[in-house]
Design a protein around this motif. Structure first.
Motif, PDB file in Angstrom:
ATOM      1  N   ASP A 101       0.897  -1.343  -0.036  1.00 21.16           N
ATOM      2  CA  ASP A 101      -0.071   0.063  -0.129  1.00 21.16           C
ATOM      3  C   ASP A 101       0.996   1.224   0.025  1.00 21.16           C
ATOM      4  O   ASP A 101       1.682   1.554   1.087  1.00 21.16           O
ATOM      5  N   ASN A 120      -1.023  -1.335  -4.190  1.00 17.56           N
ATOM      6  CA  ASN A 120      -2.355  -0.546  -4.035  1.00 17.56           C
ATOM      7  C   ASN A 120      -1.892   0.620  -3.717  1.00 17.56           C
ATOM      8  O   ASN A 120      -1.253   1.220  -2.855  1.00 17.56           O
ATOM      9  N   ASP A 191     -11.262   1.237  -7.238  1.00 15.13           N
ATOM     10  CA  ASP A 191     -11.590   1.281  -5.720  1.00 15.13           C
ATOM     11  C   ASP A 191     -12.240   2.570  -5.511  1.00 15.13           C
ATOM     12  O   ASP A 191     -11.726   3.586  -6.115  1.00 15.13           O
ATOM     13  N   LYS A 227     -14.171   2.335   9.173  1.00 12.73           N
ATOM     14  CA  LYS A 227     -14.107   3.519   8.758  1.00 12.73           C
ATOM     15  C   LYS A 227     -15.173   4.391   9.551  1.00 12.73           C
ATOM     16  O   LYS A 227     -16.198   3.904  10.069  1.00 12.73           O
ATOM     17  N   ARG A 266     -11.126  -5.100   1.919  1.00 15.25           N
ATOM     18  CA  ARG A 266      -9.743  -4.562   2.544  1.00 15.25           C
ATOM     19  C   ARG A 266     -10.369  -4.310   4.093  1.00 15.25           C
ATOM     20  O   ARG A 266     -10.912  -3.564   4.187  1.00 15.25           O
ATOM     21  N   HIS A 268      -9.405  -5.107   8.417  1.00 14.22           N
ATOM     22  CA  HIS A 268      -8.715  -5.054   9.487  1.00 14.22           C
ATOM     23  C   HIS A 268      -8.653  -6.477  10.214  1.00 14.22           C
ATOM     24  O   HIS A 268      -7.685  -7.046  10.781  1.00 14.22           O
TER      25      HIS A 268
HETATM   26  N1  PMM Z   1      -8.239   2.788   2.700  1.00 10.21           N
HETATM   27  C1  PMM Z   1      -7.149   3.052   3.779  1.00 10.21           C
HETATM   28  C2  PMM Z   1      -5.865   2.884   3.231  1.00 10.21           C
HETATM   29  N2  PMM Z   1      -5.690   2.158   2.038  1.00 10.21           N
HETATM   30  N3  PMM Z   1      -6.345   1.315   0.213  1.00 10.21           N
HETATM   31  C3  PMM Z   1      -7.611   0.944  -0.661  1.00 10.21           C
HETATM   32  N4  PMM Z   1      -7.126   0.322  -1.900  1.00 10.21           N
HETATM   33  N5  PMM Z   1      -8.753   1.151  -0.620  1.00 10.21           N
HETATM   34  C4  PMM Z   1      -9.044   1.723   0.656  1.00 10.21           C
HETATM   35  O1  PMM Z   1     -10.183   2.224   1.137  1.00 10.21           O
HETATM   36  C5  PMM Z   1      -7.955   2.082   1.693  1.00 10.21           C
HETATM   37  C6  PMM Z   1      -6.456   2.026   1.062  1.00 10.21           C
HETATM   38  C7  PMM Z   1      -7.322   3.659   5.026  1.00 10.21           C
HETATM   39  O2  PMM Z   1      -7.703   2.930   5.995  1.00 10.21           O
HETATM   40  P1  PMM Z   1      -6.520   2.354   7.142  1.00 10.21           P
HETATM   41  O3  PMM Z   1      -5.917   3.621   7.639  1.00 10.21           O
HETATM   42  O4  PMM Z   1      -7.335   1.620   8.106  1.00 10.21           O
HETATM   43  O5  PMM Z   1      -5.705   1.300   6.418  1.00 10.21           O
END
Ligand code: PMM
Length: 291
Positions: A101, A120, A191, A227, A266, A268
Motif C-alpha cells: 500500500d 495498492n 476502488d 471507517k 480490504r 482489519h
Molecule cells: N483505505 C485506507 C488505506 N488504504 N487502500 C485501498 N485500496 N482502499 C481503501 O479504502 C484504503 C486503502 C485507509 O484505511 P486504514 O488507515 O485503516 O488502512
C-alpha cells in the motif's frame, strides 16, 4: 451470469481461481493510522500480525508504511521504506501473499523486488508521476483508488454533484491515463476510495451502487473497514463504537460488496469478512445477484 468476480491479470494462480471475493488483511506499519496506528510499528510485531492475518483468513496482506487518515501529513520516503521492506521480505519468505500500500513508485518497486504481488496505490497514480511508468512494466495487479488530494486537504474536496457518477467519471479518467502510460487494462483494479474526500452519505451511495462502477469493466476493491461512517451509523443506533468495535459492521459491508460482485474487500479483521464473502459467494451461486 457468472457468479465469480473477475480477477485482474498477473494475480498468483492461488488467488485467481477462488471463485469468491478475496479478503485483503490490513497491516499498517505506521505510528498514526486511525485504527491500528502504533500497534505494529516494530518490524517483529508487524510480521507477527501479518502471519496472524493470514491465519485468520486473509488471502493477501496489505502492508502500508504511510498513514492516510484524514488530516495526515506525508511520511518521508526513507521512513516508509524502512518500515515496510523488512516486513514485506519476512512475510514473503513465510509464504504470505503481500500487497504493498503505497503512493510512491520507489516503494512499490522495492516491494515488488522483495516479492509483493499487488500494488495498492490510494492515489491512483496521481501522487507520484513515476508510478504509472513503473506499473507499465511491473506485470502485477495495480489497484487504482479514487483520490482527490493528499489526506491533509481531502476533507475540503468532499463535494460532488452526483457522487456515484462523479467517482465513475474520475476513475474512468485514471484508468484511461494508466492505459495511455502503457499499463494493460487487464492489470488494473478500481476502488471507490471510501472515506477519501467523502463523507458518510457519499460512502453509502458508493457502496449501494458498486455495479455502476463495475460498468468501467474492471474488478473492484472496496475498503470500508472500521471507517468513520460505520462508527457514525452505530453511534446513531445508540451503540457507540470505536474503530475496534466496528468489525461486525465491517463484515456486513463485506457481504454487501461481495454480493454486488466486488473482487476484493480490504479489512482489519479477516475472520468475519471471510465468512461474509463465503455467504455472498453461495448467495450469488444460487442466483441471488440476478434477482
Ligand atoms: N483505505 C485506507 C488505506 N488504504 N487502500 C485501498 N485500496 N482502499 C481503501 O479504502 C484504503 C486503502 C485507509 O484505511 P486504514 O488507515 O485503516 O488502512
Amino acid at each position: 451470469m457468472d457468479a465469480s468476480p473477475a480477477s485482474p491479470a498477473g494475480l498468483p494462480a492461488a488467488l485467481a481461481d477462488l471463485g469468491r471475493c478475496l479478503v485483503m488483511g490490513v497491516l499498517n506499519v505506521t505510528p498514526d493510522s486511525f485504527s491500528d496506528g502504533g500497534r505494529f510499528l516494530a518490524a517483529d510485531a508487524a510480521i507477527e500480525r501479518g502471519v496472524a492475518l493470514r491465519a485468520a483468513g486473509a488471502d493477501l496482506v496489505d502492508v502500508g508504511g504511510e498513514s492516510t487518515r484524514p488530516g495526515a501529513h506525508r511520511t518521508p520516503v526513507a521512513d516508509e521504506l524502512a518500515r515496510v521492506l523488512p516486513v514485506v521480505r519476512a512475510l514473503v519468505s513465510d509464504g504470505v501473499l503481500v500487497s504493498i500500500d503505497t503512493m510512491r513508485a520507489v516503494v512499490a518497486q522495492a516491494a515488488i523486488e522483495a516479492g509483493a504481488v499487488v500494488v495498492n496505490d490510494v492515489s491512483g497514480g496521481l501522487a507520484d508521476p513515476a508510478m504509472l511508468a513503473l506499473m507499465a512494466g511491473a506485470r502485477v495487479p495495480y489497484v487504482v483508488m479514487h483520490w482527490r488530494s493528499p489526506s491533509a486537504q481531502m476533507a475540503a474536496l468532499a463535494e460532488y454533484d452526483d457522487v456515484v457518477r462523479d467517482v465513475r467519471v474520475e476513475l474512468g479518467r485514471r484508468l484511461a491515463e494508466a492505459v495511455s502510460a502503457g499499463i494493460e487494462p487487464g492489470y488494473v483494479v478500481l476502488d471507490p476510495g471510501l472515506g477519501f474526500a467523502k463523507d458518510g452519505s457519499h460512502n453509502w451511495s458508493l457502496l449501494a451502487h458498486l455495479r455502476e462502477l463495475e460498468a468501467l469493466g474492471r474488478p473492484l476493491l472496496v475498503g470500508a473497514s472500521r471507517k468513520r461512517f460505520l462508527g457514525e451509523l452505530l453511534d446513531a443506533a445508540g451503540d457507540p463504537a470505536g474503530p475496534d468495535d466496528r468489525d461486525p459492521a465491517t463484515a456486513a459491508t463485506s457481504a454487501l460488496a461481495a454480493a454486488a460482485g466486488a473482487w476484493c474487500v480490504r479489512v482489519h479483521e479477516p475472520a468475519p469478512s471471510r465468512d461474509a464473502v463465503l455467504v455472498a459467494a453461495a448467495w450469488r451461486a444460487a442466483g441471488g445477484a440476478s434477482q
